[in-house]
Write a protein that holds these residues in place. Sequence first.
Motif, PDB file in Angstrom:
ATOM      1  N   GLY A   1     -13.311   5.768 -23.412  1.00 24.56           N
ATOM      2  CA  GLY A   1     -12.377   4.781 -22.901  1.00 24.56           C
ATOM      3  C   GLY A   1     -10.922   5.105 -23.153  1.00 24.56           C
ATOM      4  O   GLY A   1     -10.025   4.383 -22.690  1.00 24.56           O
ATOM      5  N   GLN A   2     -10.653   6.177 -23.860  1.00 23.44           N
ATOM      6  CA  GLN A   2      -9.291   6.549 -24.237  1.00 23.44           C
ATOM      7  C   GLN A   2      -8.558   7.212 -23.070  1.00 23.44           C
ATOM      8  O   GLN A   2      -9.141   7.984 -22.312  1.00 23.44           O
ATOM      9  CB  GLN A   2      -9.366   7.512 -25.419  1.00 23.44           C
ATOM     10  CG  GLN A   2      -8.121   7.734 -26.198  1.00 23.44           C
ATOM     11  CD  GLN A   2      -8.437   8.561 -27.441  1.00 23.44           C
ATOM     12  OE1 GLN A   2      -9.095   9.599 -27.373  1.00 23.44           O
ATOM     13  NE2 GLN A   2      -7.968   8.104 -28.585  1.00 23.44           N
TER      14      GLN A   2
ATOM     15  N   VAL B   1     -11.419   9.150 -20.825  1.00 23.41           N
ATOM     16  CA  VAL B   1     -12.642   9.709 -21.409  1.00 23.41           C
ATOM     17  C   VAL B   1     -13.819   8.792 -21.087  1.00 23.41           C
ATOM     18  O   VAL B   1     -13.791   7.591 -21.375  1.00 23.41           O
ATOM     19  CB  VAL B   1     -12.501   9.861 -22.933  1.00 23.41           C
ATOM     20  CG1 VAL B   1     -13.812  10.360 -23.548  1.00 23.41           C
ATOM     21  CG2 VAL B   1     -11.354  10.813 -23.275  1.00 23.41           C
ATOM     22  N   ALA B   2     -14.859   9.371 -20.496  1.00 23.07           N
ATOM     23  CA  ALA B   2     -16.069   8.619 -20.172  1.00 23.07           C
ATOM     24  C   ALA B   2     -17.158   8.812 -21.211  1.00 23.07           C
ATOM     25  O   ALA B   2     -17.912   7.885 -21.523  1.00 23.07           O
ATOM     26  CB  ALA B   2     -16.603   9.026 -18.798  1.00 23.07           C
ATOM     27  N   GLU B   3     -17.240  10.029 -21.783  1.00 22.07           N
ATOM     28  CA  GLU B   3     -18.335  10.340 -22.712  1.00 22.07           C
ATOM     29  C   GLU B   3     -17.966  11.579 -23.524  1.00 22.07           C
ATOM     30  O   GLU B   3     -17.276  12.485 -23.031  1.00 22.07           O
ATOM     31  CB  GLU B   3     -19.621  10.599 -21.916  1.00 22.07           C
ATOM     32  CG  GLU B   3     -20.869  10.815 -22.748  1.00 22.07           C
ATOM     33  CD  GLU B   3     -22.101  11.087 -21.914  1.00 22.07           C
ATOM     34  OE1 GLU B   3     -23.199  11.207 -22.494  1.00 22.07           O
ATOM     35  OE2 GLU B   3     -21.974  11.193 -20.671  1.00 22.07           O
ATOM     36  N   LEU B   4     -18.424  11.614 -24.750  1.00 24.34           N
ATOM     37  CA  LEU B   4     -18.308  12.793 -25.597  1.00 24.34           C
ATOM     38  C   LEU B   4     -19.703  13.390 -25.746  1.00 24.34           C
ATOM     39  O   LEU B   4     -20.625  12.709 -26.200  1.00 24.34           O
ATOM     40  CB  LEU B   4     -17.726  12.427 -26.964  1.00 24.34           C
ATOM     41  CG  LEU B   4     -16.347  11.762 -26.941  1.00 24.34           C
ATOM     42  CD1 LEU B   4     -15.930  11.357 -28.354  1.00 24.34           C
ATOM     43  CD2 LEU B   4     -15.295  12.672 -26.322  1.00 24.34           C
TER      44      LEU B   4
ATOM     45  N   LEU C   1     -15.099  13.105 -18.298  1.00 24.49           N
ATOM     46  CA  LEU C   1     -14.077  12.190 -17.811  1.00 24.49           C
ATOM     47  C   LEU C   1     -14.649  11.217 -16.786  1.00 24.49           C
ATOM     48  O   LEU C   1     -15.719  11.470 -16.206  1.00 24.49           O
ATOM     49  CB  LEU C   1     -12.933  12.987 -17.180  1.00 24.49           C
ATOM     50  CG  LEU C   1     -12.333  14.093 -18.068  1.00 24.49           C
ATOM     51  CD1 LEU C   1     -11.437  15.009 -17.245  1.00 24.49           C
ATOM     52  CD2 LEU C   1     -11.567  13.485 -19.234  1.00 24.49           C
ATOM     53  N   THR C   2     -13.925  10.133 -16.551  1.00 23.83           N
ATOM     54  CA  THR C   2     -14.385   9.146 -15.561  1.00 23.83           C
ATOM     55  C   THR C   2     -14.153   9.631 -14.135  1.00 23.83           C
ATOM     56  O   THR C   2     -14.730   9.089 -13.188  1.00 23.83           O
ATOM     57  CB  THR C   2     -13.666   7.809 -15.754  1.00 23.83           C
ATOM     58  OG1 THR C   2     -12.245   8.021 -15.668  1.00 23.83           O
ATOM     59  CG2 THR C   2     -14.009   7.192 -17.102  1.00 23.83           C
ATOM     60  N   GLY C   3     -13.314  10.634 -13.945  1.00 22.40           N
ATOM     61  CA  GLY C   3     -13.054  11.191 -12.624  1.00 22.40           C
ATOM     62  C   GLY C   3     -12.835  12.679 -12.710  1.00 22.40           C
ATOM     63  O   GLY C   3     -12.708  13.261 -13.797  1.00 22.40           O
TER      64      GLY C   3
END
Length: 226
Positions: free
Chosen positions: A46-47, A62-65, A73-75
Amino acid sequence: MVADMFHQNKIARAIRLLCQGATALTADVDGGDELTVGSNELFEVGQQVRLVDTAGSEELTVAELVGLTTVRLTGAVSGEYLTSRGARLEVVDGSLPELRWVGQGSPELLPGIAPESFPCALVLPTTMEQPLNRGSNRTFQQDYRFEVYYVREHGEGEAANVEVVDEAGKLFNLLMSDPYLGGTCWHSQVVEVNARPDVQERMREREWPLRVVRMTMLARRAAVWQ
């Protein structure tokens, strides 16, 4: 072939990036929604982050680590970012210390006192030790030490002293946020914080009105010999 076993400048660069809330990419990116870094410990889901190299930048989320080295990433990334151009991923966050610049060396080597230069951070490599009883028949344990200086103009009164320690505390939190220092070591930590180091007094003697907080970092890694 001589093995590459001395990593002081590589770790120092990772510390300088971390002072800026950033870590280097370890693979080029041209589109797609995944980035590869030496360590993703600095980031959170979410950052807001910024992908940067010398040719451009763009902001992403950031969507996921994934694991220790992937940031999803979200995109998709719209541009091309190359490690040869110093590509890095940095946090877009107001909780970061407001540094004008980050360099390598001692505060005593500053070229002069200009208000627009402060606050700043300086990373000084000091020692590397290879304890005789800590390696194996294939590796050497290496302990690298660095001094990280937070430097700002001197302010009078108790409030100014409280403020500089709080600001240095933000830098301390950053330095402790990624124990792998962008993948350059397998453990690191700040082992000492000195809010009144000797270097500050020496600079006062030169009539340089600066306030300095010194943090000592230990970075530990193993070097493989061939």
